[in-house]
Design an enzyme around this catalytic site. Structure first.
Site, mmCIF file in Angstrom:
data_model
loop_
_atom_site.group_PDB
_atom_site.id
_atom_site.type_symbol
_atom_site.label_atom_id
_atom_site.label_comp_id
_atom_site.label_asym_id
_atom_site.label_seq_id
_atom_site.Cartn_x
_atom_site.Cartn_y
_atom_site.Cartn_z
ATOM 1 N N LYS A 78 0.828 -1.204 0.000
ATOM 2 C CA LYS A 78 0.000 0.000 0.000
ATOM 3 C C LYS A 78 0.865 1.258 0.000
ATOM 4 C CE LYS A 78 -3.983 2.172 2.183
ATOM 5 N NZ LYS A 78 -5.087 2.034 3.154
ATOM 6 N N GLU A 91 9.646 -5.741 4.665
ATOM 7 C CA GLU A 91 9.718 -7.133 4.222
ATOM 8 C C GLU A 91 9.483 -7.226 2.716
ATOM 9 O OE1 GLU A 91 7.759 -7.218 8.390
ATOM 10 O OE2 GLU A 91 7.641 -5.987 6.582
ATOM 11 N N GLY A 115 -5.635 -2.552 3.723
ATOM 12 C CA GLY A 115 -4.893 -3.675 3.159
ATOM 13 C C GLY A 115 -5.626 -4.995 3.235
ATOM 14 N N ARG A 116 -6.230 -5.297 4.391
ATOM 15 C CA ARG A 116 -6.901 -6.588 4.548
ATOM 16 C C ARG A 116 -8.274 -6.615 3.888
ATOM 17 N NH1 ARG A 116 -6.364 -3.772 8.980
ATOM 18 N NH2 ARG A 116 -8.120 -3.215 10.325
ATOM 19 N N GLU A 146 -7.044 -8.587 13.281
ATOM 20 C CA GLU A 146 -6.425 -7.277 13.094
ATOM 21 C C GLU A 146 -7.480 -6.180 13.078
ATOM 22 O OE1 GLU A 146 -3.966 -5.823 9.446
ATOM 23 O OE2 GLU A 146 -2.535 -6.516 10.952
ATOM 24 N N HIS A 201 -8.957 -35.538 12.762
ATOM 25 C CA HIS A 201 -8.006 -36.482 13.353
ATOM 26 C C HIS A 201 -6.883 -35.755 14.087
ATOM 27 C CE1 HIS A 201 -9.704 -40.111 11.421
ATOM 28 N NE2 HIS A 201 -10.085 -39.246 10.497
ATOM 29 N N LYS A 237 7.520 -3.260 14.910
ATOM 30 C CA LYS A 237 8.302 -2.795 13.757
ATOM 31 C C LYS A 237 9.291 -1.714 14.174
ATOM 32 C CE LYS A 237 4.971 -3.754 10.050
ATOM 33 N NZ LYS A 237 4.192 -3.168 8.938
#
Length: 520
Positions: free
Chosen positions: A207, A213, A266-267, A352, A383, A493
């Protein structure tokens, strides 16, 4: 009666919660015995055209009847909805109002699929058309032969595309896309091994176009292209960003910069240019089908009132279990390999967005907010973790998701067994089974909601994503929190940057770990 500046009636909200806490807590068996029509009353179906202009419909059915929501509880939740001024907040969401007060922004992700103000929709359509032209040009060879794409992003810039690509390319991919989010170099090297640099495109999704990263991985990807004989690595990059000028400064030609609107979080951004890798993999027609499925849920969410509104009803259930029954988690199990990444996607969307401890006005919240979302793939999880669901000491609401139509061409027995297992788990959680042997006894009375989709196609995926976006928003409004900021990610961060620069003093444990890791 006190009313806040946002239109919230705090006295009405308190009264609704007091009423909910005072209600009896009948078992699921009691609720079904008292109302034989309960499944009909608590099942919702949302539909969309099979093809544009077609009268044939597909859709999804959501069965809430195996939750502990009683008629009395729903009446009080509807009172809570009114006191929380939900209708006005919903109007503000789709009308471009400021629903993200801490950042002074609207949240215009609905406009990406045609649900917003005319101006917002017009801008979103123009950006979508621009993306479509680039996708089609690439498919036609404008950037040379493109067989692979490494899509680099993190968080919302990666989880949504990874989910959609995994779900929709099981039988065919026009371009082989690898989504890389982890700064761990192993993730990027794995993508390198799967791709031919001569026919690989790099899509960089950020964005702000400053995420450390993402930009570190992007620089390494360009170096990989150059080291392997690609003459113009920069010419193989497409930027997906709300900061196009930063992408151009970084070196991407403006013809390969696909912007999205700053007011799209963003999400919530999969339906923007962040979805470019999806469109590259499956084609624009299928991407638009995903938009159409999401739009159908938007339309339902905007029009339906109270308990008739499926995402709002889901939010009622979430709040009932977190605030009345004390549940700290919610489990999501997809009985479809194509939805394997959905729990991961929902973790970010829900935790978030609603993992907050203060209201939108900055006051401490008066109860639990987001539950911890977790889950997995259906029969595998049976399982692994269902022991705890059936016989453990935690009460955990469960969402089951399954497609009526199979995604494979094998013996129909495969899909029939899958469907039977999904439906059996919900029935078993509710019914339980007594036994003289305590180790073999099942308490039952454990809640679940079932999402039954006609087919796990692009439209259904879009619908599922939009459903959970609105579920998250509705819950936030009822709790009085802001689901569109995420300041909680910033402190870590900032400290990482201090460690990198060699500045700052930390606790003794962190200092010792830094020394052991060779960082000091």
């Amino acid at each position: 009666m006190s009313t806040s500046e946002t239109g919230r009636d705090e006295a009405g909200i308190a009264a609704a919660w007091a009423g909910l806490r005072a209600l009896p807590q009948p078992t699921l068996a009691d609720l079904f015995a008292a109302d034989p029509a309960r499944p009909e009353a608590l099942t919702r179906r949302i539909v969309w055209p099979v093809e544009p202009g077609s009268e044939a419909e597909a859709g999804m059915l959501i069965d809430f009847s195996k939750t502990h929501l009683s008629d009395e509880a729903l009446t009080l939740f509807e009172a809570l909805t009114e006191a929380a001024d939900f209708g006005a907040m919903r109007d503000a969401l789709f009308g471009g109002g400021i629903v993200n007060p801490t950042e002074g922004r609207a949240a215009t992700h609905g406009a990406l699929r045609g649900s917003g103000t005319p101006a917002q929709v017009e801008e979103a359509d123009a950006l979508l058309a621009r993306m479509g032209m680039l996708v089609e040009a690439i498919h036609e060879g404008a950037l040379g032969e493109v067989k692979h794409c490494i899509a680099i992003g993190i968080g919302g810039s990666a989880l949504g595309p990874a989910l959609a690509i995994d779900a929709l390319t099981r039988d065919l991919a026009l371009v082989d896309v690898h989504v890389v989010s982890n700064i761990d170099g192993l993730a990027l090297e794995q993508a390198f091994r799967a791709c031919d640099p001569a026919t690989t495109l790099i899509a960089v999704a950020s964005k702000t176009f400053t995420t450390i990263e993402t930009m570190t991985n992007a620089a390494s990807a360009l170096k990989w292209l150059a080291d392997n004989g690609v003459e113009d690595p920069g010419g193989r990059v497409v930027a997906l960003t709300a900061s196009p000028e930063k992408a151009v400064e970084w070196g991407v030609d403006e013809t390969r910069v696909l912007p999205f609107i700053e007011s799209v979080g963003g999400r919530y951004s999969l339906f923007s240019s962040i979805g470019f890798p999806v469109a590259l993999a499956v084609g624009m027609d299928e991407f638009r089908e995903m938009l159409a499925g999401a739009k159908a849920v938007d339309d339902h969410f905007r029009a339906a009132q109270g308990r008739a509104n499926a995402p709002l009803l889901a939010a009622f259930g979430d709040l009932y279990y977190s605030r009345i029954r004390g549940c700290q988690t919610r489990a999501v199990f997809a009985y479809d390999e194509r939805l394997a990444l959905l729990p991961d996607y929902l973790q970010q969307l829900e935790m978030e967005s609603n993992g907050k401890s203060v209201t939108a006005e900055g006051a401490p919240v008066d109860g639990p907010t987001a539950a911890i979302t977790w889950g997995g793939v259906g029969t595998d999880a049976q399982h692994a973790v269902f022991q705890l669901l059936h016989q453990g000491t935690h009460l955990i609401p469960v969402d089951f998701l399954v497609s009526i139509a199979p995604g494979d061409e094998l013996d129909p027995a495969h899909h029939r067994i899958l469907l039977m297992n999904c439906l059996a788990q919900g029935a078993a959680l509710m019914a339980g089974k007594p036994s003289d042997d305590p180790a073999r006894a099942y308490a039952g009375d454990r809640p679940s909601t079932t999402f039954l989709i006609d087919d796990c196609d692009a439209a259904a995926l879009g619908a599922l994503i939009a459903f959970h976006e609105h579920r998250t928003f509705a819950g936030a409004v009822l709790m009085g929190i802001n689901p569109f900021d995420q300041f909680g990610v910033e402190l870590g961060k900032a400290i990482a940057k201090q460690i990198e620069s060699g500045e700052g003093s930390f606790d003794a444990s962190t200092m010792a770990l830094m020394a052991a890791a060779g960082l000091r």
